[in-house]
Structure formats: structure tokens, C-alpha cells
Motif scaffolding. Structure first.
Motif, PDB file in Angstrom:
ATOM      1  N   THR A  51       0.857  -1.061  -0.014  1.00 33.39           N
ATOM      2  CA  THR A  51       0.011   0.091   0.114  1.00 33.39           C
ATOM      3  C   THR A  51       0.940   1.191   0.023  1.00 33.39           C
ATOM      4  O   THR A  51       1.883   1.218   0.804  1.00 33.39           O
ATOM      5  CB  THR A  51      -0.955  -0.021   1.314  1.00 33.39           C
ATOM      6  OG1 THR A  51      -1.774  -1.006   1.206  1.00 33.39           O
ATOM      7  CG2 THR A  51      -1.971   1.108   1.200  1.00 33.39           C
ATOM      8  N   ALA A 105      -2.081  -1.044  -4.074  1.00 34.49           N
ATOM      9  CA  ALA A 105      -3.071  -0.021  -3.781  1.00 34.49           C
ATOM     10  C   ALA A 105      -2.402   1.322  -3.488  1.00 34.49           C
ATOM     11  O   ALA A 105      -1.255   1.329  -2.577  1.00 34.49           O
ATOM     12  CB  ALA A 105      -3.767  -0.607  -2.518  1.00 34.49           C
ATOM     13  N   ALA A 111      -6.860  -0.590  -5.225  1.00 29.79           N
ATOM     14  CA  ALA A 111      -7.465  -0.755  -3.851  1.00 29.79           C
ATOM     15  C   ALA A 111      -8.254  -1.931  -3.877  1.00 29.79           C
ATOM     16  O   ALA A 111      -9.146  -1.986  -4.716  1.00 29.79           O
ATOM     17  CB  ALA A 111      -7.871   0.412  -3.178  1.00 29.79           C
ATOM     18  N   ALA A 122     -12.518  -0.980   0.443  1.00 30.95           N
ATOM     19  CA  ALA A 122     -11.848  -0.407  -0.660  1.00 30.95           C
ATOM     20  C   ALA A 122     -12.882  -0.097  -1.806  1.00 30.95           C
ATOM     21  O   ALA A 122     -12.629   0.523  -2.813  1.00 30.95           O
ATOM     22  CB  ALA A 122     -10.857  -1.344  -1.745  1.00 30.95           C
TER      23      ALA A 122
END
Length: 453
Positions: free
Chosen positions: A118, A145, A211, A216
Motif C-alpha cells: 500500500t 494499492a 485498492a 476499498a
């Protein structure tokens, strides 16, 4: 996890990136990864792209979930294009070799398992970078993401440069920090929506791309989200156009990513000593070019870059270099340069000293291109702070850059560095008769070169 806050150490910076770090450091590391604990790599105003790359590689190679938080500035290489993340010594004329190519980051993340990475980003984009992002998007790795804010920021006004007024705040990341420190743990997508609604400015683009998993929802085809109230439905922004935002682009491996270097040792090592150089000794910390005593953060009587006890790391740095641990040596020197930059500024004697140490370390590592770049940067700092073109230290920096350029065996690298070196050499002809002419002749003899006149 990795926390990176980077921006030029000058009044021209667009974002006060480092102000994000104290709050982030106060958040339990497990919050970022969803685990009980996590290792943290923190980089505050780093100066060397290679040293940052070492840290990126170490983080990306770790198994399990990885979160990277990046606050900083994006700029475009004015000659070759490409998005770069500015570091402490980046200025418009040195973007190509003093800033971190964004493609290096996406390249390192490409090997990670999908769904384990992420990125949280809060980025100010210079005018050229904003235009380039509008055409090409901001690349990211497959399965990564990315939540964040990117906003256009022009050059600081004359008033702000003179008055020292504040750069923009990393308001998007600061909202994440505020919520986390309150004890709340909402899904990232929800927290992103809240930060987007509050952070501004009006022309910012907010990204929620790639995501997946719980929380998400609300992402439309991976396109950027415009800032909207929490209770309003989310939707994609209009297609990019003049003055509009941009969509995340596919990750593309850079044409050349530097080979891995050894992970640096942590903390500043003790033991005072001088340093050696091909053109004579580079003054040890605490002395000028003539050996006279100096004051400031580099004089051997100040705390190390991590706030430790007074130390002079030169002996350990050059011992590591002589032992072939060039990545370790360069990283330690870069840390000390960063400390001097934060304490006294980019044009200070301390920061300049460590810049020249890094230039000589590149020579010892048999990297003439990097050494040439750093010696040119040192020469520019000296000239820009008012030293005369015939001053001994200015001439020495240009002479060393010229010598390292002569060692290059890669015509492409020589052509890339030649315009800057030639400009400096014409400004600082030095004591060797015909130095400018010799440089011009060598440049014209390179394969694919054009006339330098």
C-alpha cells in the motif's frame, strides 16, 4: 513499513514534507500494516538517490504486508522527461541526478506479491510535472494499492522567498495521522474519503487506485477521486485535459536501475580522521581548505545525524570505502550531509563538506559519472553562494569534475554530463591552459556528439 519525507532544503520548496514525520512516528507501526508490530524505516530529507534506493530495496524485499508513506515534491526532468521525487539537494538544473526517479520505486515494487503493498502519498507537483502527469499519469506497480493527494504548486512567490513564509502543509497525510492518533481505525478507503474532503486545495487530485479487499469500495475503475463530502457518492473525475487531473498510469520499468549496494550500517560511527582525494586531501570536518578551524555542525563538536553523542565519522566512512563497502560509506556520508542541511542549509560549509566527501567516495567506488555529478554540484553551490570563479575551492571542484568526466568510458554518460560541465568550465576556466578547448574537443569526438559551440 517505510516513511519518506523529502523536499529541497531551500526556500523554493513547495511542500513542508518533513512536518509529516513527527505525527507519523507517533502512530503505532502496526496500524500501517494491520499486524501487531512492524519494522519501520524512516527517511527525513535524504540527499542521495542511491541511498534512498537502498532503503526502498530493503523494504520491498521484506515478506508480508508493506506500507510506504511518501510526502514530497514531484518534478519533471526538463531534458528527458520522467517524473522524479525531489530530495534535499534537488534544484531545477540538477533534477536528473539529484532527485529520485519515480520509475525506480515502481520497479522495486513490481516483484512484490499482489495485494501486499500500500502506498500513501501526499505530493506537490511542479508545473512541468503536473503537465506530464496530466498526459501520462502517475505509474504504480501491479497489485499495489495507492491512496493519496497530488496537487499543482507553482514556484514560490517572491514575497515567500524573501520572507521565509511557509510551504504547503502535507494536510492529506496529517488527517490520516489525526484520525489514527485518536484511536480510530477506519478502513483506508473511508479514511481517504475523509482526508480528501478536508485537505484541499480545490485543484488537487485524490487517488484511490488498485485498492482491493475490505473497505476499498468507492473506487471507479481505478480513476482518481475528486474531493467530496463524506455523505456524497464518490465518482470518477473527468477525463484528463488541460488543467484537469490525471489517472494513475501503468508501471513501467526504467531503462536502467542501479545495481543493489550493501545495506548501510546504522548510526554515525565514531573516530576522527581526515579524508584523502586524488587532488589532495578533502578537509576533514572542522577545517577549511587551508586547514583552518571552522565552526558549524561539521566541526567535530556536534551531535550526529541521529542526535547521538559528538562524533566524527570520517575514518569509519573511508575505511568502509577502502574495504569495498561503498554503499555503506555513501549512506553514512549522506546521513551526515542531511543533518548539516537541516541544521544550517544547503549552502552551509557543513553541507558542502559532506557533498564533497560523497563526490570523493564515488571516485573511490570507481563511479566517475556520479563523482562528476557531485563535484559539479559542489562547484555550483560555491559559485551560487558568491565565491569567485578563480577561488581555489571553486577551481578545485571544477577540476575534479572535469577529471572524473575524462575517466568516463560510456559515451552516452559523457554526453549527458557534458553540457553542465562545459558551462561550468567556461565560467571557471581554471589554472590549466586550454582546459575549455580540451573539453570541447573531447566532446566533439564522442560518437553521436554535436558541436559544442
Amino acid at each position: 513499513m517505510l516513511l519518506l519525507a523529502a523536499a529541497p532544503a531551500s526556500e523554493a520548496r513547495l511542500l513542508d514534507a518533513a512536518s509529516a514525520l513527527p505525527g507519523l512516528a507517533a502512530v503505532p507501526a502496526g496500524v500501517f500494516t494491520g499486524t501487531e508490530s512492524a519494522s519501520v524505516i524512516e527517511l527525513a530529507d535524504p540527499v542521495d538517490p542511491q541511498a534512498v534506493l537502498v532503503r526502498f530495496r530493503a523494504a520491498a524485499a521484506a515478506e508480508g504486508p508493506l506500507t510506504m508513506v511518501i510526502a514530497g515534491e514531484l518534478h519533471a526532468d526538463p531534458k528527458r522527461g520522467g517524473i522524479h521525487l525531489a530530495l534535499a539537494r534537488t534544484n531545477p538544473s540538477t533534477i536528473r541526478y539529484s532527485a529520485l526517479p519515480w520509475a525506480w520505486l515502481t520497479h522495486e515494487l513490481a516483484a512484490r506479491a499482489p495485494g501486499t503493498t500500500t502506498l500513501l502519498v501526499d505530493l506537490a507537483a511542479g508545473p512541468a510535472a503536473w503537465e506530464l502527469l496530466g498526459r501520462e499519469g502517475l505509474p504504480m506497480g501491479e497489485g499495489v494499492a495507492m491512496y493519496g493527494r497530488v496537487f499543482p504548486a507553482g514556484a514560490p512567490s517572491r514575497w515567500r522567498r524573501k520572507s521565509g513564509g511557509p510551504a504547503a502543509a502535507p494536510a492529506y497525510i496529517q488527517e490520516f495521522v489525526r484520525v489514527w492518533r485518536s484511536g480510530a481505525r477506519p478502513p483506508l478507503a473511508q479514511l481517504h474519503e475523509q482526508a480528501a474532503a478536508l485537505a484541499g486545495p480545490a485543484d488537487a487530485v485524490f487517488l484511490a487506485a488498485g485498492a482491493t479487499g475490505p473497505g476499498a469500495g468507492g473506487v471507479a475503475d481505478g480513476r482518481p477521486m475528486a474531493p467530496q463530502p463524506m455523505d456524497a457518492p464518490l465518482g470518477p473525475v473527468p477525463a484528463p485535459g488541460p488543467g484537469s487531473g490525471f489517472v494513475p498510469g501503468p508501471a513501467q520499468a526504467p531503462a536502467s536501475v542501479p545495481e543493489p549496494v550493501q545495506e548501510p550500517a546504522s548510526g554515525p560511527p565514531p573516530a576522527p580522521a581526515g579524508t584523502g582525494g586524488m587532488y589532495g586531501d578533502i578537509p576533514a570536518a572542522g577545517t577549511g581548505a587551508d586547514g583552518s578551524a571552522q565552526t558549524g555542525p561539521h566541526n567535530g563538536h556536534h551531535n550526529g545525524p541521529q542526535g547521538g553523542p559528538p562524533a566524527d565519522p570520517h575514518e569509519a566512512i573511508f575505511s568502509a570505502a577502502r574495504a569495498g563497502r561503498h554503499g555503506e560509506a555513501a549512506s553514512i556520508a549522506a546521513a551526515w550531509e542531511g543533518a548539516a542541511l537541516r541544521a544550517e542549509g544547503a549552502a552551509s560549509d557543513g553541507a558542502l563538506h559532506w557533498l564533497e566527501v560523497r563526490a570523493d567516495l564515488a571516485r573511490l567506488a570507481e563511479d566517475p559519472a556520479r563523482s562528476c555529478e557531485l563535484w559539479m554540484a559542489a562547484a555550483r553551490v560555491r559559485v551560487e553562494r558568491g565565491e569567485a570563479s578563480d577561488a581555489q575551492d571553486v577551481e578545485a571542484a571544477v577540476d575534479r569534475a572535469h577529471h572524473q568526466w575524462e575517466q568516463l568510458r560510456d559515451p552516452a554518460a559523457a554526453r549527458r554530463l557534458a553540457p553542465t560541465l562545459l558551462s561550468l568550465r567556461r565560467q571557471v576556466p581554471g589554472r590549466q591552459p586550454g582546459a575549455v578547448r580540451l573539453l570541447e574537443e573531447r566532446l566533439e569526438s564522442l560518437p553521436g556528439a554535436v558541436s559544442s559551440s
